[in-house]
Design a protein around this motif. Structure first.
Motif, PDB file in Angstrom:
ATOM      1  N   MET A  51      -1.431   7.094  -4.796  1.00 31.91           N
ATOM      2  CA  MET A  51      -2.626   8.017  -4.010  1.00 31.91           C
ATOM      3  C   MET A  51      -3.269   8.953  -5.050  1.00 31.91           C
ATOM      4  O   MET A  51      -4.139   9.147  -4.874  1.00 31.91           O
ATOM      5  CB  MET A  51      -1.772   9.169  -2.948  1.00 31.91           C
ATOM      6  N   GLN A  52      -2.667   9.150  -6.143  1.00 32.08           N
ATOM      7  CA  GLN A  52      -3.333  10.002  -7.127  1.00 32.08           C
ATOM      8  C   GLN A  52      -4.422   9.041  -7.619  1.00 32.08           C
ATOM      9  O   GLN A  52      -5.765   9.403  -8.107  1.00 32.08           O
ATOM     10  CB  GLN A  52      -2.484  10.479  -8.237  1.00 32.08           C
ATOM     11  N   VAL A  54      -5.764   6.761  -6.365  1.00 36.33           N
ATOM     12  CA  VAL A  54      -7.021   6.304  -4.964  1.00 36.33           C
ATOM     13  C   VAL A  54      -7.900   7.601  -5.296  1.00 36.33           C
ATOM     14  O   VAL A  54      -9.289   7.469  -5.310  1.00 36.33           O
ATOM     15  CB  VAL A  54      -6.227   6.327  -3.678  1.00 36.33           C
ATOM     16  N   ASP A  55      -7.333   8.945  -5.398  1.00 35.64           N
ATOM     17  CA  ASP A  55      -8.244  10.065  -5.585  1.00 35.64           C
ATOM     18  C   ASP A  55      -9.019   9.921  -6.743  1.00 35.64           C
ATOM     19  O   ASP A  55     -10.270  10.040  -6.784  1.00 35.64           O
ATOM     20  CB  ASP A  55      -7.439  11.230  -5.790  1.00 35.64           C
ATOM     21  N   LYS A  59     -11.660   7.351  -2.978  1.00 32.02           N
ATOM     22  CA  LYS A  59     -11.039   6.989  -1.710  1.00 32.02           C
ATOM     23  C   LYS A  59     -11.910   5.822  -0.953  1.00 32.02           C
ATOM     24  O   LYS A  59     -11.529   4.934  -0.051  1.00 32.02           O
ATOM     25  CB  LYS A  59     -10.686   8.139  -1.002  1.00 32.02           C
ATOM     26  N   THR A  66      -5.544   1.570   3.568  1.00 31.44           N
ATOM     27  CA  THR A  66      -5.409   2.560   2.132  1.00 31.44           C
ATOM     28  C   THR A  66      -5.688   3.854   2.550  1.00 31.44           C
ATOM     29  O   THR A  66      -4.944   4.952   2.088  1.00 31.44           O
ATOM     30  CB  THR A  66      -5.651   1.966   0.920  1.00 31.44           C
ATOM     31  N   GLN A  67      -7.021   4.210   3.136  1.00 30.46           N
ATOM     32  CA  GLN A  67      -7.635   5.485   3.346  1.00 30.46           C
ATOM     33  C   GLN A  67      -6.578   5.992   4.344  1.00 30.46           C
ATOM     34  O   GLN A  67      -6.391   7.506   4.351  1.00 30.46           O
ATOM     35  CB  GLN A  67      -8.762   5.289   3.864  1.00 30.46           C
ATOM     36  N   HIS A  70      -3.539   7.234   2.705  1.00 29.06           N
ATOM     37  CA  HIS A  70      -3.907   8.116   1.404  1.00 29.06           C
ATOM     38  C   HIS A  70      -4.002   9.945   2.506  1.00 29.06           C
ATOM     39  O   HIS A  70      -3.326  10.640   2.005  1.00 29.06           O
ATOM     40  CB  HIS A  70      -5.324   8.210   0.916  1.00 29.06           C
ATOM     41  N   ASP A  71      -4.646   9.567   3.606  1.00 28.84           N
ATOM     42  CA  ASP A  71      -4.811  10.770   4.447  1.00 28.84           C
ATOM     43  C   ASP A  71      -3.579  11.361   4.961  1.00 28.84           C
ATOM     44  O   ASP A  71      -3.275  12.578   4.877  1.00 28.84           O
ATOM     45  CB  ASP A  71      -5.853  10.786   5.677  1.00 28.84           C
ATOM     46  N   ARG A  74      -1.561  12.919   1.843  1.00 29.45           N
ATOM     47  CA  ARG A  74      -2.107  14.061   1.391  1.00 29.45           C
ATOM     48  C   ARG A  74      -1.800  15.230   2.351  1.00 29.45           C
ATOM     49  O   ARG A  74      -2.145  16.495   1.718  1.00 29.45           O
ATOM     50  CB  ARG A  74      -3.682  13.905   1.056  1.00 29.45           C
ATOM     51  N   PHE A  79      -3.591  16.552  -4.248  1.00 22.87           N
ATOM     52  CA  PHE A  79      -4.084  16.077  -5.437  1.00 22.87           C
ATOM     53  C   PHE A  79      -3.570  16.858  -6.544  1.00 22.87           C
ATOM     54  O   PHE A  79      -3.561  18.171  -6.647  1.00 22.87           O
ATOM     55  CB  PHE A  79      -5.662  16.196  -5.874  1.00 22.87           C
TER      56      PHE A  79
END
Length: 104
Positions: A51-52, A54-55, A59, A66-67, A70-71, A74, A79
């Protein structure tokens, strides 16, 4: 504690190696249960790293799934701009992995 070799290597024989493996089932099951917890923690750690990435990559360039992951991740771990301990966050993500239906 060791997880990479059979319980029989750390057990002291009590019956001259005759039928000793029968008594190791419970020990093996307990060690396996501990290993499952460690696998979730390892997966959580890798997920935090992903996820880091992805940031850093952006995104919007990733799939909707994946989004969504990620959400959700997070909400438990922000981050990482400056170095900080992530053990509690990784534990939260590991618990979420056990409970979520997202990957079903």
């Amino acid at each position: 504690m060791t997880y990479t070799f059979p319980v029989s290597l750390t057990s002291h024989p009590t019956e001259a190696l005759n039928q000793d493996k029968v008594s190791m089932g419970t020990i093996s099951a307990r060690k396996f249960a501990e290993q499952i917890e460690l696998v979730y923690l390892q997966f959580a750690t890798h997920l935090l790293a992903a996820m880091q990435a992805v940031d850093l990559a952006g995104k919007e360039d990733f799939s909707p799934f994946t989004q969504k992951v990620h959400d959700q991740v997070r909400t438990m771990s922000k981050f990482v701009k400056d170095d900080r301990p992530l053990d509690k966050e990784a534990t939260k993500v590991a618990q979420w992995l056990k409970e979520t239906e997202l990957f079903a």
